[in-house]
Motif scaffolding. Structure first.
Motif, PDB file in Angstrom:
ATOM      1  N   ASP A 101      53.632  11.694  46.346  1.00 47.96           N
ATOM      2  CA  ASP A 101      52.850  11.961  45.409  1.00 47.96           C
ATOM      3  C   ASP A 101      51.313  11.168  45.349  1.00 47.96           C
ATOM      4  O   ASP A 101      50.385  11.186  44.501  1.00 47.96           O
ATOM      5  CB  ASP A 101      53.371  11.639  44.024  1.00 47.96           C
ATOM      6  N   GLY A 149      51.079   8.212  45.561  1.00 49.40           N
ATOM      7  CA  GLY A 149      51.383   6.711  44.765  1.00 49.40           C
ATOM      8  C   GLY A 149      52.151   5.816  45.668  1.00 49.40           C
ATOM      9  O   GLY A 149      52.253   6.154  47.041  1.00 49.40           O
ATOM     10  N   ALA A 167      52.396   4.049  39.537  1.00 50.52           N
ATOM     11  CA  ALA A 167      52.682   5.105  40.550  1.00 50.52           C
ATOM     12  C   ALA A 167      54.186   5.647  40.321  1.00 50.52           C
ATOM     13  O   ALA A 167      54.514   6.756  40.043  1.00 50.52           O
ATOM     14  CB  ALA A 167      52.508   4.879  41.893  1.00 50.52           C
ATOM     15  N   ASN A 182      54.712   7.332  36.956  1.00 44.52           N
ATOM     16  CA  ASN A 182      53.896   8.772  37.014  1.00 44.52           C
ATOM     17  C   ASN A 182      54.594   9.364  38.166  1.00 44.52           C
ATOM     18  O   ASN A 182      54.129  10.578  38.664  1.00 44.52           O
ATOM     19  CB  ASN A 182      52.566   8.831  37.123  1.00 44.52           C
ATOM     20  N   ARG A 183      55.633   9.056  38.870  1.00 45.09           N
ATOM     21  CA  ARG A 183      56.224  10.012  40.058  1.00 45.09           C
ATOM     22  C   ARG A 183      56.612  11.339  39.691  1.00 45.09           C
ATOM     23  O   ARG A 183      57.167  11.565  38.717  1.00 45.09           O
ATOM     24  CB  ARG A 183      57.534   9.120  40.246  1.00 45.09           C
ATOM     25  N   ASP A 226      48.608  13.935  41.587  1.00 47.10           N
ATOM     26  CA  ASP A 226      47.619  12.991  41.971  1.00 47.10           C
ATOM     27  C   ASP A 226      46.378  13.457  42.733  1.00 47.10           C
ATOM     28  O   ASP A 226      46.092  12.896  43.387  1.00 47.10           O
ATOM     29  CB  ASP A 226      48.389  12.158  42.731  1.00 47.10           C
ATOM     30  N   SER A 280      49.918  12.526  30.131  1.00 44.77           N
ATOM     31  CA  SER A 280      50.484  11.838  31.476  1.00 44.77           C
ATOM     32  C   SER A 280      49.298  11.160  32.089  1.00 44.77           C
ATOM     33  O   SER A 280      47.893  11.471  31.638  1.00 44.77           O
ATOM     34  CB  SER A 280      51.017  13.046  32.583  1.00 44.77           C
ATOM     35  N   SER A 326      47.455   9.248  35.845  1.00 48.75           N
ATOM     36  CA  SER A 326      47.850   8.938  37.425  1.00 48.75           C
ATOM     37  C   SER A 326      46.450   8.005  37.701  1.00 48.75           C
ATOM     38  O   SER A 326      45.482   7.906  37.042  1.00 48.75           O
ATOM     39  CB  SER A 326      47.681  10.115  38.030  1.00 48.75           C
ATOM     40  N   LYS A 340      43.894   6.444  41.254  1.00 48.81           N
ATOM     41  CA  LYS A 340      43.777   6.534  42.939  1.00 48.81           C
ATOM     42  C   LYS A 340      42.634   5.294  42.774  1.00 48.81           C
ATOM     43  O   LYS A 340      42.016   4.877  42.054  1.00 48.81           O
ATOM     44  CB  LYS A 340      43.005   7.852  43.235  1.00 48.81           C
TER      45      LYS A 340
END
Length: 279
Positions: free
Chosen positions: A13, A15, A63, A66-67, A71, A243, A245, A247
């Protein structure tokens, strides 16, 4: 800051799988790890002072929570530059209400969604999220009702006692005597990649400072740059998180700044309050 290196491989994903491992690079000299020397553009001394352990653990925990999510870089089409009006401050006043210390009551508009996303990014990467008693209140306030139970469980597992110990905190999320744990996030800008009256996707470009200030700290306070993507839903008369995520980056070149001593960092955290952000 680089999150690759030898600890924790990037998952499917995009992460990091919540390894709970810490990477630190400490200076050769004894005494305050913050030093007081100038950090040159590409000097080896600066690379020794650069500490990435706490940031890696925080991002790994996000991460983990939010698996299974998406992403991908939403809206990154490499097209033309935005018009100046889209990046200028709106001039709209921030919200006037707070619930549990968190801004609330955002308008049902694109600007309202961006304001909500900015303030939620701050609280989701804060020192409070590491405190078990405070975490439940944050999740209850920030997330849509049908996601609260699942997110609370995931975050409790991500921020386990082992995780807290690795960043120098006790089971209650408190630093040792004489030390101050720092986790401050500052939104730099926002971008809406999808919007309707009932849902919105907002990217928040952030910088922040993370670590433990104190003479014996193994995780000195360092800075990081990252982008959070928040999926928002209009619920209960406000924007709530469905939700999220994150980066790395975009990150600028580090400046040649004088590194502050640990007591100065701790004092700044205690004396300088945060903001309510508005688009």
């Amino acid at each position: 800051m680089s999150l690759g290196d030898e600890h924790g491989a990037r998952g499917e994903d995009g992460g990091y799988g919540g390894t709970g491992q810490t990477r630190t690079r400490l200076p050769d000299s004894a005494g305050d790890v913050y030093g007081g020397a100038r950090r040159g553009g590409r000097s080896s001394s600066r690379s020794l002072v650069t500490v990435v352990g706490v940031v890696v653990l925080l991002i790994a925990a996000i991460a983990f929570a939010n698996r299974g999510g998406d992403d991908s870089d939403a809206g990154a089409d490499g097209g033309s530059k935005p018009e100046a009006a889209s990046t200028a401050a709106s001039g709209e006043r921030p919200v006037q209400t707070k619930s549990g210390g968190i801004p609330s009551g955002f308008p049902q508009t694109e600007q309202g969604a961006q304001s909500a996303a900015s303030n939620y990014a701050v609280v989701l990467v804060s020192a409070d999220i590491l405190k078990p008693t405070r975490r439940g209140e944050i999740v209850q306030q920030v997330f849509v009702t049908d996601k609260v139970a699942a997110l609370k469980d995931k975050l409790d597992k991500a921020y386990s006692e082992e995780f807290l110990s690795n960043v120098g905190l006790d089971e209650n999320g408190n630093a040792a005597a004489g030390q101050t744990y720092v986790s401050r996030t500052m939104p730099v800008g926002t971008k809406v990649t999808d919007y309707s009256d009932s849902a919105a996707t907002v990217e928040v470009w952030c910088t922040g400072v993370f670590g433990t200030a104190g003479d014996d700290s193994k995780n000195p306070v360092s800075n990081d740059w990252f982008t959070m993507t928040l999926q928002l839903r209009w619920a209960e008369g406000d924007w709530k998180v469905d939700s999220f995520s994150q980066k790395d980056g975009p990150a600028p070149v580090n400046g040649d700044n004088t590194v502050s001593p640990s007591d100065e960092i701790a004092k700044a955290v205690e004396e300088y309050g945060g903001f309510t952000y508005a688009r």
